[in-house]
Design a protein around this motif. Structure first.
Motif, PDB file in Angstrom:
ATOM      1  N   THR A  85     -10.016  -9.659  -7.932  1.00  0.00           N
ATOM      2  CA  THR A  85      -9.419 -10.975  -7.653  1.00  0.00           C
ATOM      3  C   THR A  85      -8.309 -11.314  -8.632  1.00  0.00           C
ATOM      4  N   GLU A  86      -8.536 -11.078  -9.936  1.00  0.00           N
ATOM      5  CA  GLU A  86      -7.540 -11.456 -10.942  1.00  0.00           C
ATOM      6  C   GLU A  86      -6.279 -10.604 -10.844  1.00  0.00           C
ATOM      7  N   THR A  87      -6.425  -9.289 -10.716  1.00  0.00           N
ATOM      8  CA  THR A  87      -5.239  -8.441 -10.625  1.00  0.00           C
ATOM      9  C   THR A  87      -4.514  -8.656  -9.300  1.00  0.00           C
ATOM     10  N   LYS A  88      -5.253  -8.862  -8.222  1.00  0.00           N
ATOM     11  CA  LYS A  88      -4.617  -9.111  -6.925  1.00  0.00           C
ATOM     12  C   LYS A  88      -3.830 -10.417  -6.941  1.00  0.00           C
ATOM     13  N   THR A  89      -4.391 -11.438  -7.571  1.00  0.00           N
ATOM     14  CA  THR A  89      -3.688 -12.721  -7.676  1.00  0.00           C
ATOM     15  C   THR A  89      -2.389 -12.566  -8.455  1.00  0.00           C
ATOM     16  N   TYR A  90      -2.444 -11.785  -9.543  1.00  0.00           N
ATOM     17  CA  TYR A  90      -1.230 -11.564 -10.334  1.00  0.00           C
ATOM     18  C   TYR A  90      -0.155 -10.883  -9.490  1.00  0.00           C
ATOM     19  N   ILE A  91      -0.552  -9.902  -8.714  1.00  0.00           N
ATOM     20  CA  ILE A  91       0.393  -9.200  -7.838  1.00  0.00           C
ATOM     21  C   ILE A  91       1.025 -10.169  -6.848  1.00  0.00           C
ATOM     22  N   GLN A  92       0.216 -11.001  -6.227  1.00  0.00           N
ATOM     23  CA  GLN A  92       0.721 -11.925  -5.212  1.00  0.00           C
ATOM     24  C   GLN A  92       1.701 -12.930  -5.790  1.00  0.00           C
ATOM     25  N   GLN A  93       1.555 -13.239  -7.070  1.00  0.00           N
ATOM     26  CA  GLN A  93       2.462 -14.177  -7.724  1.00  0.00           C
ATOM     27  C   GLN A  93       3.825 -13.563  -8.029  1.00  0.00           C
ATOM     28  N   HIS A  94       3.943 -12.248  -7.852  1.00  0.00           N
ATOM     29  CA  HIS A  94       5.185 -11.559  -8.202  1.00  0.00           C
ATOM     30  C   HIS A  94       5.808 -10.833  -7.012  1.00  0.00           C
ATOM     31  N   LEU A  95       5.638 -11.393  -5.839  1.00  0.00           N
ATOM     32  CA  LEU A  95       6.177 -10.757  -4.643  1.00  0.00           C
ATOM     33  C   LEU A  95       7.545 -11.297  -4.251  1.00  0.00           C
ATOM     34  N   SER A  96       8.131 -12.098  -5.124  1.00  0.00           N
ATOM     35  CA  SER A  96       9.485 -12.593  -4.873  1.00  0.00           C
ATOM     36  C   SER A  96      10.314 -12.413  -6.121  1.00  0.00           C
ATOM     37  N   HIS A  97      11.631 -12.440  -5.955  1.00  0.00           N
ATOM     38  CA  HIS A  97      12.538 -12.267  -7.092  1.00  0.00           C
ATOM     39  C   HIS A  97      12.297 -13.332  -8.155  1.00  0.00           C
ATOM     40  N   ALA A  98      11.803 -14.491  -7.731  1.00  0.00           N
ATOM     41  CA  ALA A  98      11.581 -15.592  -8.665  1.00  0.00           C
ATOM     42  C   ALA A  98      10.565 -15.231  -9.745  1.00  0.00           C
ATOM     43  N   ARG A 151       0.827  -1.218   0.000  1.00  0.00           N
ATOM     44  CA  ARG A 151       0.000   0.000   0.000  1.00  0.00           C
ATOM     45  C   ARG A 151       0.862   1.270   0.000  1.00  0.00           C
ATOM     46  N   ARG A 152       1.925   1.219  -0.818  1.00  0.00           N
ATOM     47  CA  ARG A 152       2.859   2.342  -0.879  1.00  0.00           C
ATOM     48  C   ARG A 152       3.041   2.812  -2.333  1.00  0.00           C
ATOM     49  N   ARG A 153       1.929   2.944  -3.047  1.00  0.00           N
ATOM     50  CA  ARG A 153       1.966   3.441  -4.407  1.00  0.00           C
ATOM     51  C   ARG A 153       1.398   4.852  -4.470  1.00  0.00           C
ATOM     52  N   LEU A 154       1.908   5.641  -5.438  1.00  0.00           N
ATOM     53  CA  LEU A 154       1.446   7.016  -5.586  1.00  0.00           C
ATOM     54  C   LEU A 154       0.004   7.089  -6.059  1.00  0.00           C
ATOM     55  N   PHE A 155      -0.330   6.280  -7.067  1.00  0.00           N
ATOM     56  CA  PHE A 155      -1.594   6.465  -7.761  1.00  0.00           C
ATOM     57  C   PHE A 155      -2.705   5.601  -7.171  1.00  0.00           C
ATOM     58  N   GLN A 156      -3.880   6.175  -7.138  1.00  0.00           N
ATOM     59  CA  GLN A 156      -5.064   5.416  -6.758  1.00  0.00           C
ATOM     60  C   GLN A 156      -5.281   4.247  -7.719  1.00  0.00           C
ATOM     61  N   SER A 157      -4.959   4.452  -9.001  1.00  0.00           N
ATOM     62  CA  SER A 157      -5.149   3.402 -10.001  1.00  0.00           C
ATOM     63  C   SER A 157      -4.248   2.196  -9.736  1.00  0.00           C
ATOM     64  N   ASP A 158      -3.076   2.415  -9.151  1.00  0.00           N
ATOM     65  CA  ASP A 158      -2.209   1.297  -8.780  1.00  0.00           C
ATOM     66  C   ASP A 158      -2.772   0.560  -7.562  1.00  0.00           C
ATOM     67  N   ALA A 159      -3.173   1.316  -6.559  1.00  0.00           N
ATOM     68  CA  ALA A 159      -3.759   0.710  -5.362  1.00  0.00           C
ATOM     69  C   ALA A 159      -5.014  -0.085  -5.706  1.00  0.00           C
ATOM     70  N   ALA A 160      -5.730   0.351  -6.750  1.00  0.00           N
ATOM     71  CA  ALA A 160      -6.991  -0.295  -7.132  1.00  0.00           C
ATOM     72  C   ALA A 160      -6.798  -1.729  -7.598  1.00  0.00           C
ATOM     73  N   LEU A 161      -5.587  -2.104  -7.978  1.00  0.00           N
ATOM     74  CA  LEU A 161      -5.339  -3.469  -8.440  1.00  0.00           C
ATOM     75  C   LEU A 161      -5.578  -4.502  -7.338  1.00  0.00           C
ATOM     76  N   LEU A 162      -5.583  -4.055  -6.097  1.00  0.00           N
ATOM     77  CA  LEU A 162      -5.869  -4.960  -4.987  1.00  0.00           C
ATOM     78  C   LEU A 162      -7.364  -5.202  -4.811  1.00  0.00           C
ATOM     79  N   ASP A 163      -8.185  -4.489  -5.570  1.00  0.00           N
ATOM     80  CA  ASP A 163      -9.638  -4.568  -5.415  1.00  0.00           C
ATOM     81  C   ASP A 163     -10.300  -5.520  -6.401  1.00  0.00           C
TER      82      ASP A 163
END
Length: 304
Positions: free
Chosen positions: A254-267, A240-252
């Motif tokens: 299911t599909e975009t949030k899942t994509y984010i969670q899959q990329h939380l590691s260097h792998a 929750r440390r993004r400048l834009f509301q549009s970036d924060a909205a990706l957590l709202d």
């Protein structure tokens, strides 16, 4: 591309020459000013979302028309000198053949590759549009203040998927913005003098120290490593440390949030790079002019 103008072997040689020259000219600018890479990527995005990828974002206003450049979302765009320099160099090799729209797409790819970001195959053959209207840019470009419903509708309207939304938003891992893009979240989120509750409190306090109410031009980094194309974007969205509301909205969603969670590691970095290339190709196909539609501009800022 008008390969019919040349014999097959001659066209292959000319194509190799202009692609090499394009990359060389782009590299000269990026080596001196790496910070040009993010706005050149953004220029391609802003071009494609308005009238398709037709180079309309490059056209100058006239006494009778305010062009896309004059729209508020485009007033911070820079890098037009790179496009003009490339166009001039390419015209010397194969005049009247390579469109400004193709140059925008190729320069965006090469600029990102030169800062060690992903690469992708740029499809060629676009022709240039002859119409550029500021009000269309204002209405059609996704806004940093959009919620997830609005973002999905905006991408769907140009034929892009929800995954494309999640992937292309990752381009915000590089570059800068200004206080104008975040101020409402800091001081007047719902019109009642409040702040956006989705912002991390420490990050909110930091932003409020930097951006004063009504202040627009102070520069803000897009994330903690704004010169490096990486997956830190997704980490900062999750935190929750993004400048834009549009970036924060990706957590709202299911599909975009899942994509984010899959990329939380260097792998996840190589997968993101691959996905980014695919989505950039998808974006580069929006509303393309071919055949007898449009023209090949002699100068990118003016219709023929």
């Amino acid at each position: 591309m008008c390969s019919m103008c040349f014999k097959p072997l001659e066209w292959k040689r000319l194509r190799c020459q202009f692609l090499r020259k394009l990359k060389d000219v782009t590299a000269k600018f990026i080596s001196r000013t790496p910070s040009l890479a993010p706005p050149l990527l953004r220029m391609h995005f802003h071009d494609c979302f308005v009238r398709g990828c037709d180079g309309s974002v490059l056209l100058n206003s006239t006494s009778k028309n305010q062009a896309e450049k004059a729209a508020i979302p485009n007033q911070f765009l820079i890098g037009y000198q790179v496009i003009d320099a490339v166009k001039s160099a390419v015209e010397k090799i194969c005049p009247g053949v390579v469109s400004c729209a193709d140059i925008v797409a190729l320069v965006a790819r090469d600029a990102i590759t030169l800062i060690k970001g992903p690469s992708w195959q740029v499809e060629l053959g676009r022709r240039d549009g002859t119409v550029s209207i500021a009000s269309e840019a204002l209405n059609k470009l996704p806004s940093p203040f959009m919620n997830i419903t609005q973002l999905k509708a905006s991408f769907q309207s140009v034929g892009l998927s929800v995954k494309d939304l999640a992937v292309l938003s990752g381009g915000h891992t590089i570059g800068i913005s200004h206080c104008i893009g975040v101020n409402p979240r800091l001081f007047n989120f719902t019109g009642k003098g409040d702040t956006d509750p989705s912002l991390d409190p420490k990050y909110l306090a930091k932003l409020r120290r930097t951006c004063k109410p009504g202040e627009c031009t102070t520069i803000l980094p897009m994330d903690s490593s704004p010169k490096k194309f990486d997956i830190d974007y997704y980490t900062t969205v999750s935190n929750r440390r993004r400048l834009f509301q549009s970036d924060a909205a990706l957590l709202d969603d299911t599909e975009t949030k899942t994509y984010i969670q899959q990329h939380l590691s260097h792998a996840g970095s190589m997968r993101f790079f691959d996905d980014f290339g695919v989505s950039m190709v998808n974006m580069g196909r929006i509303g393309v002019l071919t055949g007898k539609n449009g023209e090949i501009r002699k100068q990118c800022a003016f219709v023929n």
